[in-house]
Design a protein around this motif. Structure first.
Motif, PDB file in Angstrom:
ATOM      1  N   GLN A  70      -3.422   0.680   4.112  1.00 59.90           N
ATOM      2  CA  GLN A  70      -3.321   1.526   3.126  1.00 59.90           C
ATOM      3  C   GLN A  70      -4.161   0.207   2.683  1.00 59.90           C
ATOM      4  N   GLU A  71      -4.159   0.365   1.326  1.00 58.02           N
ATOM      5  CA  GLU A  71      -5.654  -0.224   0.048  1.00 58.02           C
ATOM      6  C   GLU A  71      -4.832  -1.315  -0.431  1.00 58.02           C
ATOM      7  N   ASP A  72      -3.601  -0.728  -0.955  1.00 57.59           N
ATOM      8  CA  ASP A  72      -2.869  -1.953  -1.762  1.00 57.59           C
ATOM      9  C   ASP A  72      -3.091  -3.460  -1.364  1.00 57.59           C
ATOM     10  N   ARG A  73      -3.782  -4.046  -2.252  1.00 58.64           N
ATOM     11  CA  ARG A  73      -4.266  -6.294  -1.366  1.00 58.64           C
ATOM     12  C   ARG A  73      -4.111  -6.597  -2.761  1.00 58.64           C
ATOM     13  N   ALA A  74      -4.256  -8.107  -2.456  1.00 56.99           N
ATOM     14  CA  ALA A  74      -3.624  -9.169  -3.700  1.00 56.99           C
ATOM     15  C   ALA A  74      -4.833 -10.094  -3.183  1.00 56.99           C
ATOM     16  N   ASP A  75      -5.125 -10.337  -4.438  1.00 62.42           N
ATOM     17  CA  ASP A  75      -6.103 -11.573  -4.425  1.00 62.42           C
ATOM     18  C   ASP A  75      -5.704 -12.939  -4.627  1.00 62.42           C
ATOM     19  N   ILE A 129       4.028  -9.607  -0.928  1.00 63.26           N
ATOM     20  CA  ILE A 129       5.002  -9.251  -0.360  1.00 63.26           C
ATOM     21  C   ILE A 129       5.495  -8.670  -0.856  1.00 63.26           C
ATOM     22  N   ALA A 130       6.316  -8.753  -1.565  1.00 64.30           N
ATOM     23  CA  ALA A 130       7.467  -7.971  -2.167  1.00 64.30           C
ATOM     24  C   ALA A 130       6.108  -6.566  -2.068  1.00 64.30           C
ATOM     25  N   ARG A 131       5.283  -6.395  -2.192  1.00 65.60           N
ATOM     26  CA  ARG A 131       4.930  -4.912  -2.377  1.00 65.60           C
ATOM     27  C   ARG A 131       4.312  -4.389  -0.951  1.00 65.60           C
ATOM     28  N   LYS A 132       4.492  -4.819   0.176  1.00 67.57           N
ATOM     29  CA  LYS A 132       4.479  -4.620   1.640  1.00 67.57           C
ATOM     30  C   LYS A 132       5.101  -2.869   1.548  1.00 67.57           C
ATOM     31  N   PRO A 133       4.296  -1.797   1.891  1.00 61.03           N
ATOM     32  CA  PRO A 133       4.999  -0.958   2.570  1.00 61.03           C
ATOM     33  C   PRO A 133       5.247  -0.284   3.455  1.00 61.03           C
ATOM     34  N   LYS A 134       6.164   0.518   3.368  1.00 64.39           N
ATOM     35  CA  LYS A 134       7.066   0.365   4.638  1.00 64.39           C
ATOM     36  C   LYS A 134       6.140   1.008   6.171  1.00 64.39           C
ATOM     37  N   GLY A 135       4.891   1.632   5.720  1.00 56.98           N
ATOM     38  CA  GLY A 135       3.575   1.889   6.530  1.00 56.98           C
ATOM     39  C   GLY A 135       2.738   2.610   6.364  1.00 56.98           C
ATOM     40  N   HIS A 136       1.641   2.979   7.282  1.00 60.29           N
ATOM     41  CA  HIS A 136       0.466   3.136   7.178  1.00 60.29           C
ATOM     42  C   HIS A 136       0.193   4.772   7.071  1.00 60.29           C
ATOM     43  N   ASP A 137      -0.225   5.358   6.910  1.00 62.52           N
ATOM     44  CA  ASP A 137      -0.436   6.975   6.676  1.00 62.52           C
ATOM     45  C   ASP A 137      -1.810   6.996   7.556  1.00 62.52           C
ATOM     46  N   PRO A 147     -11.916   3.731   3.495  1.00 62.13           N
ATOM     47  CA  PRO A 147     -13.092   3.112   3.404  1.00 62.13           C
ATOM     48  C   PRO A 147     -13.898   1.459   3.477  1.00 62.13           C
ATOM     49  N   ARG A 148     -13.067   0.948   3.729  1.00 65.70           N
ATOM     50  CA  ARG A 148     -14.223  -0.696   4.304  1.00 65.70           C
ATOM     51  C   ARG A 148     -13.761  -0.826   5.543  1.00 65.70           C
ATOM     52  N   HIS A 149     -14.389  -1.665   6.293  1.00 66.53           N
ATOM     53  CA  HIS A 149     -14.995  -1.334   7.767  1.00 66.53           C
ATOM     54  C   HIS A 149     -13.731  -2.573   8.473  1.00 66.53           C
ATOM     55  N   MET A 150     -13.420  -1.955   9.800  1.00 69.45           N
ATOM     56  CA  MET A 150     -13.110  -2.696  10.273  1.00 69.45           C
ATOM     57  C   MET A 150     -13.111  -4.619  10.045  1.00 69.45           C
ATOM     58  N   SER A 151     -14.461  -5.191  10.197  1.00 71.76           N
ATOM     59  CA  SER A 151     -15.174  -6.135  10.168  1.00 71.76           C
ATOM     60  C   SER A 151     -14.579  -6.608   8.899  1.00 71.76           C
ATOM     61  N   HIS A 152     -14.170  -5.920   8.259  1.00 67.35           N
ATOM     62  CA  HIS A 152     -13.570  -6.000   6.515  1.00 67.35           C
ATOM     63  C   HIS A 152     -12.540  -7.172   6.321  1.00 67.35           C
ATOM     64  N   THR A 153     -11.441  -6.499   6.881  1.00 68.17           N
ATOM     65  CA  THR A 153     -10.479  -6.982   7.216  1.00 68.17           C
ATOM     66  C   THR A 153      -9.580  -7.764   8.125  1.00 68.17           C
TER      67      THR A 153
END
Length: 333
Positions: free
Chosen positions: A278-283, A304-312, A325-331
């Motif tokens: 998912q693209e949601d993130r916290a800075d 953590i209160a925004r952690k989703p149930k799962g990915h799609d 859109p982000r590369h694996m090396s970013h995350t």
């Protein structure tokens, strides 16, 4: 501060993956483009900031810390951060400190890693063929990785091999990889390729080898016994009855593992991804650098209160639905 991190679906967060750099000395075709534009140094968390965030998570119940990248061992001063994390092993607050690496630098650092308390590492390796290895990594040298694996085992580190299952690339090496790992007493985990980064849909669809198909091929030769054990991550394990070898499967595409997800990922820039898919993130960087920002603990708990149930993630209908859109090396791997 000591209250555990529990997400909205009552899953405790006990596992933090920390990407310490987006840089790598390889350019694996499923991970990044050949001509990557890397982040400027000023955008990266300092080693002290990485320490602060990791320590905050450990104080809130994280018990497993995995260091990733990019290639984590190319980050200048990385051992300073790892030694800082080792103090939490000494107190018992942290149960495991481990690393995912491409193996290229293990010959330099294995002794130090073992000395600070690390006991196992994951090495990403998709082929045993030198020409194919050079092709898939673009810049890598197989002999250097083999030297690193040998150094890690000599230092006392337990090595697990992570292999991305790639149709048309390493299908023919399935049993060769198994035999090689068995001879070296290394566990082996297969991973489905994930739709992350802009590599072109045709490449993604062409590379995708469902692990249910790989498992079916294994079952033609071996009796597979499902294991209940876990190393704290997403892999599901089987034991090959005839050899006793343990094999893992990470299947974000054919059978996701979201219901038991205990993980979050911190990028090298201080972004916290509550879900890989998912693209949601916290800075979290403002909480480290701006006195007017919310305290770090508060920022983490709000995330953590925004952690989703799962990915799609989904490769159905011959398109890469849910592609990130982000590369694996970013995350971080």
């Amino acid at each position: 501060m000591n209250a555990p991190l529990i997400d909205p679906f009552h899953r405790p967060v006990s596992y933090l993956r920390v990407s310490v750099t987006d840089r790598c000395d390889f350019r694996c075709t499923y991970c990044m483009s050949e001509n990557m534009t890397f982040l400027p140094k000023r955008d990266l968390l300092t080693l002290e900031e990485l320490d602060a965030v990791s320590t905050a998570f450990i104080g809130m119940g994280v018990r497993k810390l995995r260091i990733t990248g990019g290639e984590p061992l190319v980050r200048r001063g990385i051992m300073t951060y790892l030694k800082a994390m080792a103090r939490h092993l000494d107190t018992g607050a942290l149960h495991e400190l481990t690393l995912t690496t491409n193996g290229s630098q293990l010959h330099r650092f294995s002794q130090e890693l073992f000395a600070l308390g690390m006991r196992r590492v994951n090495v990403s390796l998709d082929t045993l063929d030198e020409e194919k290895f050079a092709r898939i990594t673009r810049w890598g040298r197989l002999k250097q990785v083999m030297r690193g694996i040998e150094a890690a085992q000599e230092a006392g580190l337990r090595v697990k091999i992570n292999t991305v299952a790639l149709r048309g690339f390493n299908e023919g090496e399935l049993f060769a990889l198994l035999d090689w790992c068995a001879r070296r007493d290394m566990d082996l985990t297969f991973i489905e390729v994930m739709p992350m980064g802009d590599m072109g849909e045709e490449d993604r669809l062409g590379q995708y080898w469902p692990l249910r198909d790989l498992r079916a091929r294994l079952a033609e030769r071996f009796t597979l016994i499902d294991l209940a054990e876990s190393t704290g991550g997403p892999a599901r394990y089987v034991r090959l009855s005839e050899t006793g070898q343990k094999v893992g499967f990470i299947t974000p595409m054919t059978h996701n593992f979201c219901e038991s997800c205990n993980r979050v990922r911190l990028t090298c820039t201080g972004e916290l991804y509550m879900c890989l898919g998912q693209e949601d993130r916290a800075d979290l960087r403002p909480s480290l650098r701006d006195p007017a920002a919310p305290p770090l603990e508060e920022a983490i708990r709000n995330a953590i209160a925004r952690k989703p149930k799962g990915h799609d993630f989904d490769y159905s209908r011959q398109q890469v639905a849910g592609q990130m859109p982000r590369h694996m090396s970013h995350t971080g791997g």
